[in-house]
Design an enzyme around this catalytic site. Structure first.
Site, mmCIF file in Angstrom:
data_model
loop_
_atom_site.group_PDB
_atom_site.id
_atom_site.type_symbol
_atom_site.label_atom_id
_atom_site.label_comp_id
_atom_site.label_asym_id
_atom_site.label_seq_id
_atom_site.Cartn_x
_atom_site.Cartn_y
_atom_site.Cartn_z
ATOM 1 N N GLY A 11 0.838 -1.207 0.000
ATOM 2 C CA GLY A 11 0.000 0.000 0.000
ATOM 3 C C GLY A 11 0.866 1.248 0.000
ATOM 4 O O GLY A 11 1.860 1.319 0.716
ATOM 5 N N ARG A 72 1.038 -5.315 -5.273
ATOM 6 C CA ARG A 72 1.246 -6.455 -4.372
ATOM 7 C C ARG A 72 1.406 -7.657 -5.306
ATOM 8 O O ARG A 72 0.520 -7.949 -6.083
ATOM 9 C CB ARG A 72 0.043 -6.647 -3.447
ATOM 10 N N GLY A 102 5.722 -1.905 3.649
ATOM 11 C CA GLY A 102 5.340 -2.470 4.945
ATOM 12 C C GLY A 102 5.916 -3.859 5.157
ATOM 13 O O GLY A 102 6.919 -4.228 4.539
ATOM 14 N N ASP A 103 5.242 -4.665 5.979
ATOM 15 C CA ASP A 103 5.867 -5.948 6.339
ATOM 16 C C ASP A 103 5.913 -6.936 5.177
ATOM 17 O O ASP A 103 6.852 -7.727 5.072
ATOM 18 C CB ASP A 103 5.274 -6.549 7.619
ATOM 19 N N THR A 125 4.354 2.832 5.497
ATOM 20 C CA THR A 125 2.966 2.373 5.557
ATOM 21 C C THR A 125 2.206 3.283 6.511
ATOM 22 O O THR A 125 2.763 3.686 7.542
ATOM 23 C CB THR A 125 2.848 0.910 6.046
ATOM 24 N N ILE A 126 0.958 3.573 6.182
ATOM 25 C CA ILE A 126 0.175 4.421 7.090
ATOM 26 C C ILE A 126 -0.141 3.690 8.390
ATOM 27 O O ILE A 126 -0.483 4.316 9.385
ATOM 28 C CB ILE A 126 -1.137 4.920 6.436
ATOM 29 N N ASP A 127 -0.035 2.351 8.399
ATOM 30 C CA ASP A 127 -0.531 1.559 9.534
ATOM 31 C C ASP A 127 0.335 1.660 10.794
ATOM 32 O O ASP A 127 -0.128 1.335 11.883
ATOM 33 C CB ASP A 127 -0.636 0.075 9.150
ATOM 34 N N ASP A 129 2.552 -0.313 11.714
ATOM 35 C CA ASP A 129 2.548 -1.639 12.353
ATOM 36 C C ASP A 129 3.852 -2.404 12.144
ATOM 37 O O ASP A 129 3.846 -3.634 12.070
ATOM 38 C CB ASP A 129 1.351 -2.453 11.837
ATOM 39 N N ARG A 154 -17.596 16.239 13.332
ATOM 40 C CA ARG A 154 -18.069 16.774 14.615
ATOM 41 C C ARG A 154 -19.054 17.942 14.395
ATOM 42 O O ARG A 154 -20.044 18.073 15.115
ATOM 43 C CB ARG A 154 -16.871 17.264 15.421
ATOM 44 N N ARG A 171 -5.247 -2.023 9.087
ATOM 45 C CA ARG A 171 -5.143 -3.481 8.940
ATOM 46 C C ARG A 171 -5.422 -4.162 10.267
ATOM 47 O O ARG A 171 -6.480 -3.938 10.830
ATOM 48 C CB ARG A 171 -3.782 -3.846 8.364
ATOM 49 N N ALA A 186 -12.058 11.880 20.339
ATOM 50 C CA ALA A 186 -13.186 10.938 20.176
ATOM 51 C C ALA A 186 -13.669 10.460 21.550
ATOM 52 O O ALA A 186 -12.871 10.330 22.483
ATOM 53 C CB ALA A 186 -12.735 9.737 19.344
ATOM 54 N N GLN A 251 -7.261 8.172 3.484
ATOM 55 C CA GLN A 251 -6.188 8.136 4.490
ATOM 56 C C GLN A 251 -4.828 7.834 3.865
ATOM 57 O O GLN A 251 -3.791 8.009 4.489
ATOM 58 C CB GLN A 251 -6.489 7.054 5.532
HETATM 59 O O1 F6P Z 1 -1.544 -1.288 4.659
HETATM 60 C C1 F6P Z 1 -2.148 -0.106 4.276
HETATM 61 C C2 F6P Z 1 -3.638 -0.294 4.100
HETATM 62 O O2 F6P Z 1 -4.191 0.941 3.714
HETATM 63 C C3 F6P Z 1 -4.383 -0.876 5.302
HETATM 64 O O3 F6P Z 1 -4.635 0.082 6.298
HETATM 65 C C4 F6P Z 1 -5.614 -1.411 4.646
HETATM 66 O O4 F6P Z 1 -6.176 -2.458 5.407
HETATM 67 C C5 F6P Z 1 -5.104 -1.922 3.326
HETATM 68 O O5 F6P Z 1 -3.885 -1.237 3.065
HETATM 69 C C6 F6P Z 1 -6.039 -1.714 2.168
HETATM 70 O O6 F6P Z 1 -5.456 -2.282 1.045
HETATM 71 P P1 F6P Z 1 -5.984 -2.062 -0.451
HETATM 72 O O7 F6P Z 1 -5.601 -0.676 -0.865
HETATM 73 O O8 F6P Z 1 -5.273 -3.108 -1.222
HETATM 74 O O9 F6P Z 1 -7.471 -2.212 -0.386
#
Ligand code: F6P
Length: 319
Positions: A11, A72, A102-103, A125-127, A129, A154, A171, A186, A251
């Site tokens: 991603g 991917r 990412g991973d 990666t935005i995650d 993780d 809001r 994810r 929130a 995002q």
């Molecule tokens: O890993 C980044 C991410 O945006 C995750 O937050 C999300 O679950 C996933 O990729 C979505 O992947 P795709 O763009 O393949 O739907």
């Protein structure tokens, strides 16, 4: 080392372009040739190479996405795919590779090492993780995007005195939900790392209403529960008017924040320095604002835990 390669995979994340720029310019500064690989590992097994120069990365530091494109690739993870990638790289004279992602991207790097290609991973990666780094490239921009969305939601939530359930990416991890929930104020944050009860969420909403609160924002990480399910359940338990907003791929886009650009510049430059110094099979990370490196396989075996004190704080402040 005379020539290195560079790819982005998985991603995309805002700040990847700033990292690409840093890798290319650091390589050229040190008199290395640099070749971009289009579409990540999918491009690597097809030899989709693109020679890069100083001008190739002009005017990209502020752009979201990745100019190298990304994908991917299942094929790369087959032994023939990796072998094919290695021989195409050797033909092209590429002696080392920087991979940004990412991973899944890092697992690809470990496979490339097995076929003899020195590889360095940069976490993008935005995650957020990835173990061994407090921040990944793109996370700061993504949480700012979510906070901006919370601010807007809001406004309408207050006008209509409604409950909103907002679903964010991440994810299997709750980093985006937790940080954006804390920054956006929130009322409840649902993350996969902590069990939660929607009865408690509803009780909190009701307490808020009793003291005149006009709206409630519940942030759910996609890995915890879908916003649709949460909203249905809240409506069922409480009968309150509830709406859903799934933020989705907004995002992943947008101009990277200054923090992400700085992080990307530092990490990208470090990756090239490591290759020049003969290092391999490492990932770059940031800890206590210092750029560090870790064995890739070891790093991926570590856990990357949420800071639960942040979670407790979010709860205290949304009392
Ligand atoms: O890993 C980044 C991410 O945006 C995750 O937050 C999300 O679950 C996933 O990729 C979505 O992947 P795709 O763009 O393949 O739907």
């Amino acid at each position: 080392m005379k020539k290195i390669g560079l790819l982005t995979s998985g991603g995309d994340a805002p700040g990847m372009n700033a990292a690409i720029r840093a890798v290319v310019r650091t390589a050229i500064y040190h008199k290395l040739k640099i070749v971009g690989v289009r579409r990540g590992y999918a491009g690597l097994i097809k030899g989709d190479f693109l020679p890069l120069n100083l001008g190739s990365v002009a005017d990209i530091i502020h752009r979201g996405g990745t100019v190298l494109r990304t994908a991917r690739s299942e094929e790369f993870f087959l032994p023939e795919g990796r072998q094919q990638a290695a021989s195409l790289m050797m033909q092209e004279g590429i002696e080392g590779l920087v991979v940004i992602g990412g991973d899944g991207t890092f697992r690809g790097a470990i496979e490339l090492e097995k076929v003899g290609i020195p590889t360095i991973g940069v976490p993008g990666t935005i995650d957020n993780d990835i173990p061994c780094t407090q921040f990944t490239i793109g996370f700061d921009t993504a949480i700012n995007t979510v906070v901006d969305a919370i601010n807007k939601i809001r406004d309408t939530a207050t006008s209509h005195e409604r409950i909103f359930v907002i679903e964010v990416m991440g994810r299997h991890a709750g980093f985006i939900a937790l940080s954006a929930g804390l920054a956006g104020g929130a009322e409840s944050v649902l993350i996969p790392e902590r069990p939660f009860s929607l009865d408690d969420v509803v009780a909190k909403i009701k307490r808020g209403q009793q003291r005149g609160k006009l709206h409630s924002i519940i942030l759910t990480a996609e890995g915890a529960s879908s916003a649709i399910d949460v909203a249905k359940e809240i409506q069922k338990i409480s009968g309150l008017d509830t709406r859903v907003s799934i933020l989705g791929h907004i995002q992943r886009g947008g101009t990277p924040t200054a923090l992400d650009r700085i992080l990307a510049s530092r990490m990208g430059a470090e990756a090239v320095t490591l290759l020049i110094n003969g290092k391999r099979k490492l990932m770059v990370g940031i800890q206590d604002n210092k750029i560090k490196s870790f064995d890739l396989e070891w790093a991926l075996s570590q856990s990357n835990e949420i800071d639960f004190s942040e979670y407790e704080l979010a709860q205290v402040l949304a009392i």
